[in-house]
Design a protein around this motif. Structure first.
Motif, PDB file in Angstrom:
ATOM      1  N   VAL A 118      78.728 -14.225  38.902  1.00 37.22           N
ATOM      2  CA  VAL A 118      79.111 -13.905  37.535  1.00 37.22           C
ATOM      3  C   VAL A 118      80.096 -12.745  37.543  1.00 37.22           C
ATOM      4  CG1 VAL A 118      78.266 -13.198  35.255  1.00 37.22           C
ATOM      5  CG2 VAL A 118      76.887 -14.728  36.694  1.00 37.22           C
ATOM      6  N   LEU A 119      81.178 -12.901  36.782  1.00 29.35           N
ATOM      7  CA  LEU A 119      82.210 -11.876  36.656  1.00 29.35           C
ATOM      8  C   LEU A 119      82.254 -11.401  35.204  1.00 29.35           C
ATOM      9  CD1 LEU A 119      85.071 -13.655  38.642  1.00 29.35           C
ATOM     10  CD2 LEU A 119      83.184 -12.294  39.535  1.00 29.35           C
ATOM     11  N   PRO A 120      82.382 -10.090  34.972  1.00 30.86           N
ATOM     12  CA  PRO A 120      82.310  -9.570  33.603  1.00 30.86           C
ATOM     13  C   PRO A 120      83.628  -9.548  32.847  1.00 30.86           C
ATOM     14  CG  PRO A 120      82.365  -7.758  35.140  1.00 30.86           C
ATOM     15  CD  PRO A 120      82.366  -9.014  35.970  1.00 30.86           C
ATOM     16  N   LEU A 121      84.694 -10.105  33.426  1.00 33.52           N
ATOM     17  CA  LEU A 121      86.000 -10.081  32.782  1.00 33.52           C
ATOM     18  C   LEU A 121      86.602 -11.476  32.768  1.00 33.52           C
ATOM     19  CD1 LEU A 121      87.456  -6.803  34.347  1.00 33.52           C
ATOM     20  CD2 LEU A 121      86.515  -7.096  32.053  1.00 33.52           C
ATOM     21  N   ALA A 122      87.655 -11.635  31.996  1.00 32.73           N
ATOM     22  CA  ALA A 122      88.309 -12.930  31.839  1.00 32.73           C
ATOM     23  C   ALA A 122      89.072 -13.315  33.106  1.00 32.73           C
ATOM     24  CB  ALA A 122      89.270 -12.877  30.648  1.00 32.73           C
ATOM     25  N   PRO A 123      89.411 -14.603  33.263  1.00 31.53           N
ATOM     26  CA  PRO A 123      90.207 -15.026  34.416  1.00 31.53           C
ATOM     27  C   PRO A 123      91.573 -14.352  34.427  1.00 31.53           C
ATOM     28  CG  PRO A 123      89.191 -16.913  33.334  1.00 31.53           C
ATOM     29  CD  PRO A 123      88.981 -15.738  32.424  1.00 31.53           C
ATOM     30  N   GLY A 124      92.151 -14.249  35.622  1.00 35.34           N
ATOM     31  CA  GLY A 124      93.510 -13.763  35.745  1.00 35.34           C
ATOM     32  C   GLY A 124      93.645 -12.330  36.204  1.00 35.34           C
ATOM     33  N   GLY A 125      92.551 -11.582  36.246  1.00 36.34           N
ATOM     34  CA  GLY A 125      92.616 -10.189  36.666  1.00 36.34           C
ATOM     35  C   GLY A 125      92.165 -10.000  38.095  1.00 36.34           C
ATOM     36  N   ALA A 126      92.125  -8.718  38.514  1.00 34.88           N
ATOM     37  CA  ALA A 126      91.744  -8.404  39.883  1.00 34.88           C
ATOM     38  C   ALA A 126      90.336  -8.864  40.200  1.00 34.88           C
ATOM     39  CB  ALA A 126      91.876  -6.900  40.115  1.00 34.88           C
ATOM     40  N   MET A 127      89.413  -8.655  39.263  1.00 34.78           N
ATOM     41  CA  MET A 127      88.022  -9.060  39.480  1.00 34.78           C
ATOM     42  C   MET A 127      87.936 -10.562  39.721  1.00 34.78           C
ATOM     43  SD  MET A 127      84.908  -7.429  39.151  1.00 34.78           S
ATOM     44  CE  MET A 127      85.044  -6.309  37.756  1.00 34.78           C
ATOM     45  N   ASP A 128      88.713 -11.334  38.983  1.00 35.26           N
ATOM     46  CA  ASP A 128      88.690 -12.782  39.112  1.00 35.26           C
ATOM     47  C   ASP A 128      89.247 -13.217  40.469  1.00 35.26           C
ATOM     48  OD1 ASP A 128      88.244 -15.393  37.696  1.00 35.26           O
ATOM     49  OD2 ASP A 128      90.387 -15.608  38.060  1.00 35.26           O
ATOM     50  N   SER A 130      77.113 -23.588  47.651  1.00 33.78           N
ATOM     51  CA  SER A 130      78.363 -23.458  46.907  1.00 33.78           C
ATOM     52  C   SER A 130      78.105 -22.570  45.707  1.00 33.78           C
ATOM     53  CB  SER A 130      78.871 -24.827  46.440  1.00 33.78           C
ATOM     54  OG  SER A 130      77.938 -25.437  45.572  1.00 33.78           O
ATOM     55  N   PHE A 131      79.075 -21.717  45.403  1.00 24.17           N
ATOM     56  CA  PHE A 131      78.961 -20.800  44.280  1.00 24.17           C
ATOM     57  C   PHE A 131      79.855 -21.251  43.137  1.00 24.17           C
ATOM     58  CE2 PHE A 131      77.035 -18.033  47.368  1.00 24.17           C
ATOM     59  CZ  PHE A 131      76.221 -17.202  46.619  1.00 24.17           C
ATOM     60  N   VAL A 132      79.285 -21.282  41.950  1.00 23.20           N
ATOM     61  CA  VAL A 132      80.063 -21.492  40.735  1.00 23.20           C
ATOM     62  C   VAL A 132      80.442 -20.122  40.199  1.00 23.20           C
ATOM     63  CG1 VAL A 132      80.036 -22.371  38.377  1.00 23.20           C
ATOM     64  CG2 VAL A 132      78.900 -23.661  40.205  1.00 23.20           C
ATOM     65  N   VAL A 133      81.730 -19.878  40.007  1.00 20.92           N
ATOM     66  CA  VAL A 133      82.187 -18.613  39.448  1.00 20.92           C
ATOM     67  C   VAL A 133      82.165 -18.713  37.927  1.00 20.92           C
ATOM     68  CG1 VAL A 133      84.107 -16.980  39.265  1.00 20.92           C
ATOM     69  CG2 VAL A 133      83.612 -18.101  41.456  1.00 20.92           C
ATOM     70  N   GLU A 134      81.453 -17.795  37.292  1.00 18.94           N
ATOM     71  CA  GLU A 134      81.341 -17.784  35.828  1.00 18.94           C
ATOM     72  C   GLU A 134      81.949 -16.501  35.280  1.00 18.94           C
ATOM     73  OE1 GLU A 134      77.484 -18.501  34.253  1.00 18.94           O
ATOM     74  OE2 GLU A 134      77.150 -20.313  35.449  1.00 18.94           O
ATOM     75  N   ASN A 135      82.992 -16.639  34.464  1.00 17.69           N
ATOM     76  CA  ASN A 135      83.597 -15.492  33.781  1.00 17.69           C
ATOM     77  C   ASN A 135      82.896 -15.318  32.440  1.00 17.69           C
ATOM     78  OD1 ASN A 135      85.944 -16.931  35.426  1.00 17.69           O
ATOM     79  ND2 ASN A 135      86.424 -14.755  35.310  1.00 17.69           N
ATOM     80  N   ARG A 136      82.086 -14.276  32.332  1.00 25.32           N
ATOM     81  CA  ARG A 136      81.375 -13.988  31.083  1.00 25.32           C
ATOM     82  C   ARG A 136      81.952 -12.706  30.483  1.00 25.32           C
ATOM     83  NH1 ARG A 136      76.301 -16.374  29.804  1.00 25.32           N
ATOM     84  NH2 ARG A 136      75.904 -18.173  31.147  1.00 25.32           N
ATOM     85  N   ALA A 137      83.144 -12.841  29.901  1.00 30.97           N
ATOM     86  CA  ALA A 137      83.837 -11.685  29.345  1.00 30.97           C
ATOM     87  C   ALA A 137      83.279 -11.345  27.968  1.00 30.97           C
ATOM     88  CB  ALA A 137      85.337 -11.978  29.246  1.00 30.97           C
ATOM     89  N   GLY A 138      83.374 -10.067  27.632  1.00 27.66           N
ATOM     90  CA  GLY A 138      82.962  -9.622  26.303  1.00 27.66           C
ATOM     91  C   GLY A 138      82.190  -8.336  26.343  1.00 27.66           C
ATOM     92  N   ALA A 139      82.353  -7.537  25.293  1.00 28.86           N
ATOM     93  CA  ALA A 139      81.641  -6.255  25.145  1.00 28.86           C
ATOM     94  C   ALA A 139      81.858  -5.352  26.350  1.00 28.86           C
ATOM     95  CB  ALA A 139      80.147  -6.489  24.911  1.00 28.86           C
ATOM     96  N   GLY A 140      83.087  -5.326  26.857  1.00 27.75           N
ATOM     97  CA  GLY A 140      83.402  -4.448  27.969  1.00 27.75           C
ATOM     98  C   GLY A 140      82.688  -4.788  29.259  1.00 27.75           C
ATOM     99  N   GLY A 141      82.204  -6.012  29.389  1.00 24.91           N
ATOM    100  CA  GLY A 141      81.456  -6.428  30.576  1.00 24.91           C
ATOM    101  C   GLY A 141      79.967  -6.509  30.348  1.00 24.91           C
ATOM    102  N   ASN A 142      79.488  -6.009  29.198  1.00 25.42           N
ATOM    103  CA  ASN A 142      78.047  -5.965  28.957  1.00 25.42           C
ATOM    104  C   ASN A 142      77.408  -7.339  28.850  1.00 25.42           C
ATOM    105  OD1 ASN A 142      78.054  -3.188  28.979  1.00 25.42           O
ATOM    106  ND2 ASN A 142      78.262  -3.002  26.765  1.00 25.42           N
ATOM    107  N   LEU A 143      78.138  -8.326  28.356  1.00 26.15           N
ATOM    108  CA  LEU A 143      77.556  -9.667  28.257  1.00 26.15           C
ATOM    109  C   LEU A 143      77.132 -10.166  29.640  1.00 26.15           C
ATOM    110  CD1 LEU A 143      79.852 -11.504  25.667  1.00 26.15           C
ATOM    111  CD2 LEU A 143      77.676 -10.328  25.290  1.00 26.15           C
ATOM    112  N   ALA A 144      78.005  -9.965  30.616  1.00 26.67           N
ATOM    113  CA  ALA A 144      77.678 -10.399  31.982  1.00 26.67           C
ATOM    114  C   ALA A 144      76.590  -9.527  32.592  1.00 26.67           C
ATOM    115  CB  ALA A 144      78.936 -10.360  32.853  1.00 26.67           C
ATOM    116  N   HIS A 145      76.701  -8.218  32.411  1.00 21.71           N
ATOM    117  CA  HIS A 145      75.715  -7.305  32.996  1.00 21.71           C
ATOM    118  C   HIS A 145      74.311  -7.613  32.481  1.00 21.71           C
ATOM    119  CE1 HIS A 145      79.239  -4.214  33.376  1.00 21.71           C
ATOM    120  NE2 HIS A 145      79.286  -5.142  34.317  1.00 21.71           N
ATOM    121  N   GLU A 146      74.188  -7.774  31.172  1.00 24.84           N
ATOM    122  CA  GLU A 146      72.875  -8.017  30.576  1.00 24.84           C
ATOM    123  C   GLU A 146      72.345  -9.391  30.967  1.00 24.84           C
ATOM    124  OE1 GLU A 146      73.515  -7.364  26.423  1.00 24.84           O
ATOM    125  OE2 GLU A 146      73.753  -5.192  26.654  1.00 24.84           O
ATOM    126  N   TRP A 147      73.218 -10.358  31.045  1.00 28.22           N
ATOM    127  CA  TRP A 147      72.782 -11.713  31.379  1.00 28.22           C
ATOM    128  C   TRP A 147      72.231 -11.760  32.804  1.00 28.22           C
ATOM    129  CZ3 TRP A 147      74.305 -15.872  34.587  1.00 28.22           C
ATOM    130  CH2 TRP A 147      73.755 -17.104  34.238  1.00 28.22           C
TER     131      TRP A 147
END
Length: 333
Positions: free
Chosen positions: A45-55, A72-89
Motif C-alpha cells: 500500500v502506498l499513501p500517495l497517487a501514482p506518478g511520484g517518487a513513492m510510486d 505476487s504483490f498488488v500495488v495499491e495507491n490509497r491517496a488522501g488526507a496527506g497519506g492518512n487513508l493508507a496509514h489508517e487502513w
C-alpha cells in the motif's frame, strides 16, 4: 482541504491495531506471504497517487519482493488526507504479512498536522521492517520560467507577488523543506498541496504553481527532457545522482536539513518471524547490484536498515517533528 497557520492546541493519538491478539509466530510465518491466490494477494500500500517518487519505488520494490518471497504483490495507491487513508487502513489490517505499507516521514508529521484526527500511532500501530531508500529533494520550476537560481525564486517570494509552491501533500519532507525555506527567507511562499508528486508536477507544468518541491525520481524524466529546471537540491552536498544541481547552501540559503526516508512497515502484531522474512527479502534486494543500479537510475539511494534501527528513526522523528510544526502553527483544517 486547506492549511492554516493557527496554533495546535492538543495532540490526540488513537492507536489503531494496538492490542490485536498475537498469532502463533511459527504457523503464521508458514502461512503468510505464500503463493498469491485470486482470493487474496499480498498488497503493498502506498499513501500517495501514482506518478511520484513513492510510486516509482513501490512498484520496483513490489516486483523484487514478489520474486524473493514467492508471491505476487498488488500495488495499491490509497491517496488522501496527506497519506492518512493508507496509514489508517494498513494499521487496521490483519497482522499476517499479507499487507505492507511503504511510506515516508509523513507517517509521523501527520499526527501533529491533523491534530486529534489521526487514528494510528506511528510507533505502536506498526511493525517496522526496514528503511528502504532515500532520495534527494529538489526545488524545480517550469523549463520556461524566468527563475534561474534559488536566489531569484526567493527574491520573488519576498516581492509583493509572492510565489506558489506545490508539494506531494502535507507533512512529508518536501512540505517541511518549504516550511523551513519560508522561515529562513521570509516573504510569501504559498503552499499548494497535491495528492502526490505526480499531480504536483502536472500542476507546475500546467501553470498552476510557480515551483514545486519533490523527490528527484518524480522529476527526473521532466528534467532530462527540459520541461522542468532544477534550482537546488535540499541536502548538504550535491547528489551523486544529479551532480549538476547546486545545493541550497550554494545559493546562500541555510536551513536545518532532515534525513528523509522511504520505509516499509507491517501492521502491529505481525509475528517477528514474518517481519524477519520480509526484512530478509528487502536486504537481499538491496544487496543485489542490478536492483541497486535500477534504484540509482530512478533517483534513489539504497539504504537498508534493521527493524530496530528503523524503530529508532521513528522515535527520533516523533520527538523532533511536533516542536518544528507547532512552532510555526502548521495544521491541516
Amino acid at each position: 482541504m486547506s492549511e492554516t497557520w493557527a496554533g495546535v492546541s492538543r495532540r490526540t493519538v488513537l492507536g489503531k491495531g494496538v492490542g490485536l491478539a498475537a498469532l502463533a509466530a511459527t504457523s503464521t510465518a508458514r502461512a503468510a506471504l505464500g503463493p498469491a491466490t485470486d482470493a487474496r494477494s499480498a498488497r503493498l500500500v502506498l499513501p500517495l497517487a501514482p506518478g511520484g517518487a513513492m510510486d516509482v519505488l513501490g512498484r520496483s520494490l513490489a516486483a523484487e519482493l514478489g520474486q524473493r518471497l514467492g508471491t505476487s504483490f498488488v500495488v495499491e495507491n490509497r491517496a488522501g488526507a496527506g497519506g492518512n487513508l493508507a496509514h489508517e487502513w494498513v494499521a487496521g489490517e490483519r497482522p499476517d504479512g499479507q499487507t505492507l505499507l511503504l511510506t515516508s516521514n509523513a507517517l509521523v508529521a501527520n499526527v501533529t498536522l491533523f491534530a486529534g484526527r489521526v487514528r494510528y500511532d506511528p510507533q505502536r500501530s506498526f511493525a517496522p521492517v526496514s528503511i528502504v531508500a532515500s532520495s534527494p529533494t529538489v526545488v524545480v520550476v517550469h523549463g520556461d520560467a524566468p527563475f534561474r537560481t534559488m536566489g531569484a525564486l526567493a527574491a520573488q517570494a519576498r516581492s509583493g507577488a509572492g510565489i506558489s509552491v506545490g508539494t506531494p501533500g502535507f507533512g512529508n519532507g518536501n512540505h517541511l523543506a518549504l516550511v523551513k525555506l519560508h522561515r529562513a527567507q521570509g516573504g510569501d511562499w504559498r503552499h499548494i498541496p497535491y495528492k502526490g508528486a505526480g499531480p504536483a508536477l502536472v500542476g507546475l507544468l500546467g501553470g498552476e504553481t510557480d515551483a514545486a518541491i519533490v523527490a528527484l525520481p518524480a522529476a527526473q524524466a521532466h528534467l532530462q527532457a527540459g520541461r522542468l529546471r532544477a534550482l537546488a537540491v535540499v541536502q548538504e552536498r550535491r547528489s551523486s545522482l544529479a551532480p549538476e544541481i547546486p545545493t541550497l547552501a550554494e545559493a546562500g540559503i541555510t536551513i536545518a536539513l532532515d534525513s528523509g526516508w522511504f520505509g516499509l512497515l507491517a501492521p502491529a502484531g505481525t509475528p517477528q518471524a514474518v517481519v524477519e522474512r520480509v526484512h530478509g527479502a528487502v536486504t537481499g534486494a538491496l544487496a543485489d547490484e542490478g536492483f541497486r543500479r535500477q534504484l540509482a537510475r530512478q533517483g534513489f539511494e539504497p539504504v537498508g536498515s534493521t527493524s530496530q534501527a528503523f524503530a529508532q528513526q521513528l522515535a527520533r522523528d516523533v520527538a523532533a517533528f511536533p516542536p518544528l510544526l507547532q512552532s510555526i502553527g502548521a495544521r491541516v483544517e
